[in-house]
Design a protein around this motif. Structure first.
Motif, PDB file in Angstrom:
ATOM      1  N   UNK A   1       3.961   9.558 -10.201  1.00  0.00           N
ATOM      2  CA  UNK A   1       3.298   9.690 -11.479  1.00  0.00           C
ATOM      3  C   UNK A   1       2.414  10.787 -11.639  1.00  0.00           C
ATOM      4  N   UNK A   2       1.680  11.281 -10.353  1.00  0.00           N
ATOM      5  CA  UNK A   2       0.800  12.450 -10.729  1.00  0.00           C
ATOM      6  C   UNK A   2       1.566  13.593 -10.857  1.00  0.00           C
ATOM      7  N   UNK A   3       2.788  13.642 -10.316  1.00  0.00           N
ATOM      8  CA  UNK A   3       3.460  14.989 -10.164  1.00  0.00           C
ATOM      9  C   UNK A   3       4.716  14.954 -11.506  1.00  0.00           C
TER      10      UNK A   3
ATOM     11  N   UNK B   1       0.820  -0.992   0.029  1.00  0.00           N
ATOM     12  CA  UNK B   1       0.084   0.032  -0.141  1.00  0.00           C
ATOM     13  C   UNK B   1       0.872   1.296  -0.067  1.00  0.00           C
ATOM     14  N   UNK B   2       1.996   1.263   0.772  1.00  0.00           N
ATOM     15  CA  UNK B   2       2.747   2.465   1.003  1.00  0.00           C
ATOM     16  C   UNK B   2       3.671   2.677  -0.438  1.00  0.00           C
ATOM     17  N   UNK B   3       4.037   1.384  -1.082  1.00  0.00           N
ATOM     18  CA  UNK B   3       4.689   1.708  -2.345  1.00  0.00           C
ATOM     19  C   UNK B   3       3.709   2.092  -3.521  1.00  0.00           C
ATOM     20  N   UNK B   4       2.484   1.842  -3.501  1.00  0.00           N
ATOM     21  CA  UNK B   4       1.487   2.053  -4.344  1.00  0.00           C
ATOM     22  C   UNK B   4       1.104   3.673  -4.200  1.00  0.00           C
ATOM     23  N   UNK B   5       1.058   4.124  -3.069  1.00  0.00           N
ATOM     24  CA  UNK B   5       1.192   5.435  -2.924  1.00  0.00           C
ATOM     25  C   UNK B   5       2.025   6.447  -3.291  1.00  0.00           C
ATOM     26  N   UNK B   6       3.261   5.972  -2.964  1.00  0.00           N
ATOM     27  CA  UNK B   6       4.331   6.638  -3.395  1.00  0.00           C
ATOM     28  C   UNK B   6       4.937   6.777  -4.823  1.00  0.00           C
ATOM     29  N   UNK B   7       4.440   5.756  -5.370  1.00  0.00           N
ATOM     30  CA  UNK B   7       4.330   5.446  -6.993  1.00  0.00           C
ATOM     31  C   UNK B   7       3.398   6.522  -7.681  1.00  0.00           C
TER      32      UNK B   7
ATOM     33  N   UNK C   1       3.200   2.858 -16.856  1.00  0.00           N
ATOM     34  CA  UNK C   1       1.935   2.570 -17.316  1.00  0.00           C
ATOM     35  C   UNK C   1       1.278   2.042 -16.267  1.00  0.00           C
ATOM     36  N   UNK C   2       0.030   1.237 -16.684  1.00  0.00           N
ATOM     37  CA  UNK C   2      -0.724   0.409 -15.728  1.00  0.00           C
ATOM     38  C   UNK C   2      -0.147  -0.685 -15.011  1.00  0.00           C
TER      39      UNK C   2
END
Length: 205
Positions: A162-164, A152-158, A170-171
Motif C-alpha cells: 500500500x505504501x509503495x 502480523x506478517x500479512x499486515x506488514x506485507x499489505x 482502504x481501512x
C-alpha cells in the motif's frame, strides 16, 4: 520452594552462584519457569537465561553500564555461539580491560544438567503430571501463536504494498481462522474450539 527446604548434601554449583552473586529470588524463578503448566521453559533455555544473569551481575560489579551493553549478544560471543573468532576475542579483551575476570566467569557458566540437578536434587522440584487437557492446551497456544504471526506478517506485507502504491485498499483488518472439518461426522470446528472440546461429534450418541 524455600531454599531452607532443600535436599541435604553438598551445595550444587547453581546454588553457590546464586549466593555468590546475591541473586535473590532467581531460584524461585527458575523453578516456576520449569514447572509452569502452560508455558514451561526448557532446561537449556533456563541455563542460558541463568548465565546471562551471571554476566549481567559481573558487569554491574565492575560498574559497566548494562543498559547500553547488549548482554545477550555478549553472552553468545563469550559462549562462542555467534561471531567470528576475532569478534569473540575482542569481546573478551574489552571485558578484561574493564576489570572482568573473563576466564572465571566463563567457568561459572552452567549447563542444563546443572540446572536440572539444582531444581530436582537441591530444591526437590518435579514436573507436574501432564494430562490430555494440558497437552491440548499447549498445542492450542502454539497454534494461536502461529495464527497471530500469520496475521502480523500479512499486515506488514499489505502495508508495504500500500505504501509503495502497489495495492489500493482502504481501512482494513486481517483475519486468520483455522478450521478443522471431520470427514467422518462432517462437523466443522475452529481449531481452538476443537481442542477445548477434546474431540469432534464422531462419538456423539
Amino acid at each position: 520452594m524455600d531454599e531452607r527446604n532443600r535436599s541435604p548434601g553438598p551445595m550444587p554449583k547453581v546454588a553457590r552462584l546464586l549466593e555468590k552473586y546475591d541473586l535473590e529470588g532467581v531460584g524461585d524463578e527458575l523453578e516456576a519457569q520449569w514447572t509452569h503448566p502452560d508455558d514451561r521453559k526448557s532446561l537449556r533455555a533456563l541455563a542460558d537465561s541463568f548465565n546471562k544473569r551471571l554476566l549481567r551481575a559481573a558487569l554491574e560489579a565492575e560498574r559497566i553500564e548494562t543498559i547500553t551493553e547488549d548482554v545477550s549478544h555478549l553472552y553468545e560471543l563469550l559462549d562462542r555461539t555467534t561471531g567470528s573468532r576475532g569478534e569473540q576475542l575482542q569481546a573478551r579483551r574489552r571485558l578484561e580491560r574493564d576489570g572482568v575476570d573473563v576466564e572465571t566467569l566463563i567457568d561459572e557458566f552452567v549447563s542444563y544438567g546443572a540446572i536440572r540437578s539444582y531444581l530436582t536434587g537441591y530444591r526437590g522440584a518435579s514436573l507436574p503430571e501432564t494430562t490430555d487437557s494440558d497437552v491440548r492446551r499447549t498445542e492450542r497456544n502454539a497454534i494461536e501463536g502461529l495464527r497471530q504471526r500469520t496475521v502480523a506478517v500479512t499486515e506488514s506485507k499489505l502495508a508495504r504494498l500500500r505504501n509503495t502504491d502497489r495495492l489500493a485498499i482502504g481501512s482494513h483488518r486481517v483475519l486468520a481462522n483455522v478450521q478443522v472439518v471431520c470427514e467422518d461426522c462432517h462437523s466443522q470446528y475452529d481449531v481452538a474450539e476443537l481442542l477445548e472440546a477434546g474431540g469432534c461429534d464422531c462419538d456423539a450418541p
